[in-house]
Scaffold this motif. Structure first.
Motif, PDB file in Angstrom:
ATOM      1  N   LEU A 272      14.128  41.650  57.317  1.00 16.43           N
ATOM      2  CA  LEU A 272      14.232  42.242  55.988  1.00 16.43           C
ATOM      3  C   LEU A 272      15.407  43.212  55.943  1.00 16.43           C
ATOM      4  N   TRP A 273      15.509  44.022  56.983  1.00 14.87           N
ATOM      5  CA  TRP A 273      16.591  45.000  57.028  1.00 14.87           C
ATOM      6  C   TRP A 273      17.944  44.281  57.044  1.00 14.87           C
ATOM      7  N   ALA A 274      18.066  43.212  57.860  1.00 13.74           N
ATOM      8  CA  ALA A 274      19.322  42.477  57.934  1.00 13.74           C
ATOM      9  C   ALA A 274      19.678  41.882  56.573  1.00 13.74           C
ATOM     10  N   ALA A 275      18.669  41.357  55.874  1.00 11.82           N
ATOM     11  CA  ALA A 275      18.933  40.755  54.563  1.00 11.82           C
ATOM     12  C   ALA A 275      19.429  41.798  53.572  1.00 11.82           C
ATOM     13  N   LEU A 276      18.939  43.024  53.704  1.00 14.96           N
ATOM     14  CA  LEU A 276      19.383  44.087  52.792  1.00 14.96           C
ATOM     15  C   LEU A 276      20.729  44.644  53.221  1.00 14.96           C
ATOM     16  N   ASP A 277      20.983  44.610  54.517  1.00 15.78           N
ATOM     17  CA  ASP A 277      22.220  45.201  55.036  1.00 15.78           C
ATOM     18  C   ASP A 277      23.422  44.300  54.777  1.00 15.78           C
ATOM     19  N   GLU A 278      23.156  42.978  54.741  1.00 16.06           N
ATOM     20  CA  GLU A 278      24.244  42.059  54.404  1.00 16.06           C
ATOM     21  C   GLU A 278      23.747  41.128  53.315  1.00 16.06           C
ATOM     22  N   PRO A 279      23.676  41.635  52.088  1.00 18.65           N
ATOM     23  CA  PRO A 279      23.029  40.867  51.023  1.00 18.65           C
ATOM     24  C   PRO A 279      23.848  39.648  50.610  1.00 18.65           C
ATOM     25  N   THR A 280      23.160  38.574  50.288  1.00 15.44           N
ATOM     26  CA  THR A 280      23.850  37.407  49.735  1.00 15.44           C
ATOM     27  C   THR A 280      24.168  37.694  48.269  1.00 15.44           C
ATOM     28  N   ASP A 281      25.091  36.916  47.710  1.00 17.44           N
ATOM     29  CA  ASP A 281      25.430  37.102  46.288  1.00 17.44           C
ATOM     30  C   ASP A 281      24.195  36.913  45.429  1.00 17.44           C
ATOM     31  N   GLN A 282      23.385  35.948  45.857  1.00 19.14           N
ATOM     32  CA  GLN A 282      22.179  35.640  45.083  1.00 19.14           C
ATOM     33  C   GLN A 282      21.267  36.870  44.996  1.00 19.14           C
TER      34      GLN A 282
END
Ligand code: ADP
Ligand code: MG
Length: 511
Positions: A272-282
């Motif tokens: 979850l943290w990684a997804a927030l730290d490098e967010p996709t455009d979507q």
């Protein structure tokens, strides 16, 4: 009473009525005493008749005067006519026998679910909060309650044994607790989907979305509590609406729910943290940020707080998929946190937060008749972390609504949730809200200084406060039990085996 009766019978021999006469006025007659034949076997225990005064010799308990006892024989329906003012035991004798109710002199039984079912008792939920100064016997009361309820088919789940004090009970029941600590293989994923995720591909859309909302809400409350447990200076890290949107969206992406997956993928906090730290455009679009730059700026404290936890208190404990496989059919299951003791109260508090949320998930579906006592001992460690972790606990308890579960929370003082933050009105409201979640409260001894909060937060009157700060301090296991609106002065009694199983002064004994 019998004396008075006898005297008045002599004084008004003509005017007064006999007991038999009084009862017959009430439509019932006295029963004749059946003759009991005395049988003397050769192997009888007592070979000699002794008068009611005992044998007149030193050390034989001889009494110079007989106790003024009078004997009556009647049915329980008739007895209240003659003794209308005797204090009666107010609760039915069902459930775990805990000890003596000192006000009535009878045995005191605790049966939370039975009490909920009985409208006359006025208890609307079976949850129990146990309060008291350290060493007053809170944990012992909890342990014997669990043990004695097992006879009625209840199973027990200990969500975080911070001092390994439930280990003895587990081992006595042939169960090995799960140990959680750095370097140990056991992992608990606080973002576990739990039993609601089972058979996802067979669910229709409505059911899938109902279950998803339960699971996502639980996760959101956990992340909110985790983030709020972190501090900037002395202030808790805030968790605002943008943070909530970002976390919810990221979780929906990661699990595959956004794309209508046939099953939910398991997610961990580091993911979850990684997804927030490098967010996709979507993700950036979903959260309605104009650019990744804005996403970064708006979620900085959230990402930093989560990052610190991932590299700190969660690492090696709560950062991978769950590896333990609890045996839900065993009488007890316990998760030991004693290995974390050296890491400090903060680490233990975070671990309790994770286990509480995980435990809630595990009970979102249960078989019929699978009734369980869920124990959260030493909960003040979680409450100390901040108001958000207190709210997480509140939500865990509120949503743990599996019929048949008894949620049992142990903390020191009713004001423990206030120690989390400033004692402002919001904090007081939360402390009171939490108290509303349990209609059964067990108040072991407290210092005099706590009397005010017993009045303010629990609404105890002066007599009850005095029992808690005075009488209950005079012995371990003594507590004022409030069951709905009723109060009982109870002394818990341990058997020798139970005294061994509940002994918590091991370090002192060795010293
Ligand atoms: N009802 C009781 N009768 C006798 N000893 C008790 C009773 N309750 C607790 N004890 C003993 O007192 C000690 C402290 O009890 P414990 O339950 O660990 O306290 P707490 O959880 O309130 O800190 C334990 O060694 C326990 O065996
Ligand atoms: Mg204890």
């Amino acid at each position: 009473m019998s004396h008075g009766g006898r005297r008045s019978r002599q004084g008004h021999a003509q005017a007064s009525r006999s007991v038999a006469g009084l009862l017959s006025d009430m439509g019932a007659g006295l029963q004749a005493r059946p003759a009991v034949p005395v049988q003397l076997d050769d192997d009888r225990l007592f070979t000699q008749f002794v008068s009611a005064r005992g044998r007149r010799a030193r050390g034989t308990g001889w009494a110079p005067a007989l106790a003024p006892l009078s004997m009556w024989r009647m049915t329980s329906e008739q007895a209240p006519v003659l003794w209308p003012l005797t204090a009666a035991q107010g609760l039915p004798p069902t459930g775990a026998q805990m000890g003596i109710d000192l006000l009535s002199g009878g045995a005191f039984y605790c049966d939370p679910l039975g009490w909920v079912k009985d409208d006359a008792i006025g208890v609307t939920n079976p949850n129990m909060f146990v309060f008291g100064k350290p060493g007053r016997g809170k944990s012992a009361t909890v342990k014997i309650f669990c043990l004695r309820m097992m006879d009625f088919g209840y199973r027990v789940l200990i969500l975080g044994d911070t001092k390994d004090e439930y280990e003895g009970l587990c081992l006595a029941l042939g169960v090995e607790p799960f140990a959680i600590g750095h370097g140990l293989p056991a992992r608990v994923n606080p973002l576990d989907i739990g039993p609601l995720g089972g058979g996802w591909e067979r669910l229709d859309a409505a059911e899938a979305s109902r279950r998803a909302s339960i699971v996502f809400h639980r996760w959101l409350m956990l992340i909110r509590g985790l983030v709020g447990s972190q501090k900037i200076g002395s202030e808790s890290v805030p968790f605002g609406p943008s943070d909530e949107t970002a976390v919810s969206s990221a979780l929906r992406f990661l699990t595959g729910f956004t794309h209508g997956g046939t099953r939910l993928r398991e997610v961990t906090v580091p993911q979850l943290w990684a997804a927030l730290d490098e967010p996709t455009d979507q993700l950036v679009n979903e959260c309605r940020f104009a650019s990744p730059r804005q996403f970064y700026d708006e979620t900085r404290t959230l990402r930093d707080a989560l990052g610190a936890l991932v590299k700190g208190h969660l690492q090696g404990l709560f950062d991978e998929p769950t590896t333990i496989k609890p045996d839900w059919r065993a009488p007890i299951q316990s998760l030991s946190l004693s290995r974390l003791d050296k890491s400090g109260d903060g680490a233990v508090g975070i671990a309790l937060l994770c286990l509480n949320s995980w435990g809630q998930g595990m009970r979102e579906i249960a078989e019929r008749g699978d009734v369980r006592i869920v124990v959260r001992d030493e909960t003040w460690k979680q409450m100390r972390l901040g108001l958000e972790p207190v709210k997480t606990l509140d939500s865990n308890l509120r949503l743990s609504r599996h019929v048949g579960d008894v949620q049992l929370v142990v903390y020191h003082k009713p004001s423990d949730p206030l120690s989390a933050g400033a004692a402002d009105s919001q904090a007081v409201a939360i402390a009171k809200d939490l108290l509303h979640l349990a209609d059964i409260r067990v108040l072991h001894g407290q210092d005099k200084a706590v009397a005010d909060e017993l009045a303010d937060l629990l609404g105890l009157n002066a007599v009850a406060q005095q029992l808690v700060t005075g009488w209950a301090m005079g012995g371990k296991g003594r507590a004022l039990w409030t069951v709905g609106e009723r109060q009982f002065k109870v002394e818990c009694r341990l058997t020798p085996l139970e005294r061994d199983l509940t002994y918590t002064n091991e370090a002192l004994r060795i010293a």
